[in-house]
Design a protein around this motif. Sequence first.
Motif, PDB file in Angstrom:
ATOM      1  N   ALA A  64       3.563   2.202   8.404  1.00 19.90           N
ATOM      2  CA  ALA A  64       1.865   1.873   8.540  1.00 19.90           C
ATOM      3  C   ALA A  64       2.060   2.148  10.110  1.00 19.90           C
ATOM      4  O   ALA A  64       1.415   3.579  10.759  1.00 19.90           O
ATOM      5  N   CYS A  65       2.818   1.326  10.846  1.00 24.09           N
ATOM      6  CA  CYS A  65       3.049   1.583  12.418  1.00 24.09           C
ATOM      7  C   CYS A  65       3.832   3.204  12.907  1.00 24.09           C
ATOM      8  O   CYS A  65       3.295   3.768  13.372  1.00 24.09           O
ATOM      9  N   ALA A  66       4.238   3.537  11.865  1.00 20.88           N
ATOM     10  CA  ALA A  66       5.154   4.463  12.213  1.00 20.88           C
ATOM     11  C   ALA A  66       4.149   5.847  12.111  1.00 20.88           C
ATOM     12  O   ALA A  66       4.300   6.940  12.574  1.00 20.88           O
ATOM     13  N   GLN A  67       3.710   5.708  10.793  1.00 16.07           N
ATOM     14  CA  GLN A  67       2.520   7.063  10.564  1.00 16.07           C
ATOM     15  C   GLN A  67       1.895   6.519  11.839  1.00 16.07           C
ATOM     16  O   GLN A  67       0.860   8.355  12.246  1.00 16.07           O
ATOM     17  N   MET A  70       3.234   8.682  14.234  1.00 13.48           N
ATOM     18  CA  MET A  70       3.560  10.369  14.172  1.00 13.48           C
ATOM     19  C   MET A  70       2.144  11.095  14.517  1.00 13.48           C
ATOM     20  O   MET A  70       2.036  12.306  15.270  1.00 13.48           O
ATOM     21  N   ARG A  71       0.525  10.186  13.969  1.00 13.53           N
ATOM     22  CA  ARG A  71      -0.735  11.030  14.056  1.00 13.53           C
ATOM     23  C   ARG A  71      -0.843  11.359  15.812  1.00 13.53           C
ATOM     24  O   ARG A  71      -1.597  12.434  15.485  1.00 13.53           O
ATOM     25  N   ARG A  72      -0.405  10.220  16.049  1.00  9.91           N
ATOM     26  CA  ARG A  72      -0.587  10.343  17.880  1.00  9.91           C
ATOM     27  C   ARG A  72      -0.001  11.687  18.665  1.00  9.91           C
ATOM     28  O   ARG A  72      -0.301  12.292  19.547  1.00  9.91           O
ATOM     29  N   GLN A  73       1.897  12.128  18.054  1.00 10.09           N
ATOM     30  CA  GLN A  73       2.039  13.263  18.652  1.00 10.09           C
ATOM     31  C   GLN A  73       2.303  12.645  19.771  1.00 10.09           C
ATOM     32  O   GLN A  73       2.390  13.307  20.542  1.00 10.09           O
ATOM     33  N   LEU A  74       3.161  12.061  20.015  1.00  9.41           N
ATOM     34  CA  LEU A  74       3.559  11.653  21.075  1.00  9.41           C
ATOM     35  C   LEU A  74       5.115  11.865  21.399  1.00  9.41           C
ATOM     36  O   LEU A  74       5.665  12.669  20.309  1.00  9.41           O
ATOM     37  N   VAL A  85      11.486   7.716  12.415  1.00 11.20           N
ATOM     38  CA  VAL A  85      10.242   6.898  13.241  1.00 11.20           C
ATOM     39  C   VAL A  85       9.984   5.430  12.740  1.00 11.20           C
ATOM     40  O   VAL A  85      10.191   4.848  14.192  1.00 11.20           O
ATOM     41  N   CYS A  86      10.277   5.513  11.809  1.00 12.13           N
ATOM     42  CA  CYS A  86      10.386   3.634  10.888  1.00 12.13           C
ATOM     43  C   CYS A  86      11.674   3.273  11.850  1.00 12.13           C
ATOM     44  O   CYS A  86      11.617   1.744  12.076  1.00 12.13           O
TER      45      CYS A  86
END
Length: 105
Positions: A64-67, A70-74, A85-86
């Motif tokens: 969930a943290c990785a998702q 990724m949603r933040r498009q860093l 990312v996980c």
Amino acid sequence: LEVLDASPGEGGADWAARLQGAPPMFVNIYSSEDPYPADIWAAAADYFSSSAGRNLSLPGGRYACAQDLMRRQLYFLAGLTLGEVCHIVQLSISRKKLLGYLNGT
């Protein structure tokens, strides 16, 4: 599909599936190996120590943290897979000490 044991030395509880003949692309998020370039870690450290990063509340659990990240498009995660990312989240908690659990839990 060919089913592979992802952790034969650890009781075989994890598994992965991949297409026969396809190159292996499985990311073991529990691996202590760090294949990521130093610039990713420097950018991550800068982000998490910035005002935006310090005020960040991420969901519990690596997936969930990785998702969420990724949603933040860093920019420093651009081009990475969710599995990578996980793995970065795992290394950020266990080795790099860039992330931690709220109140130690």
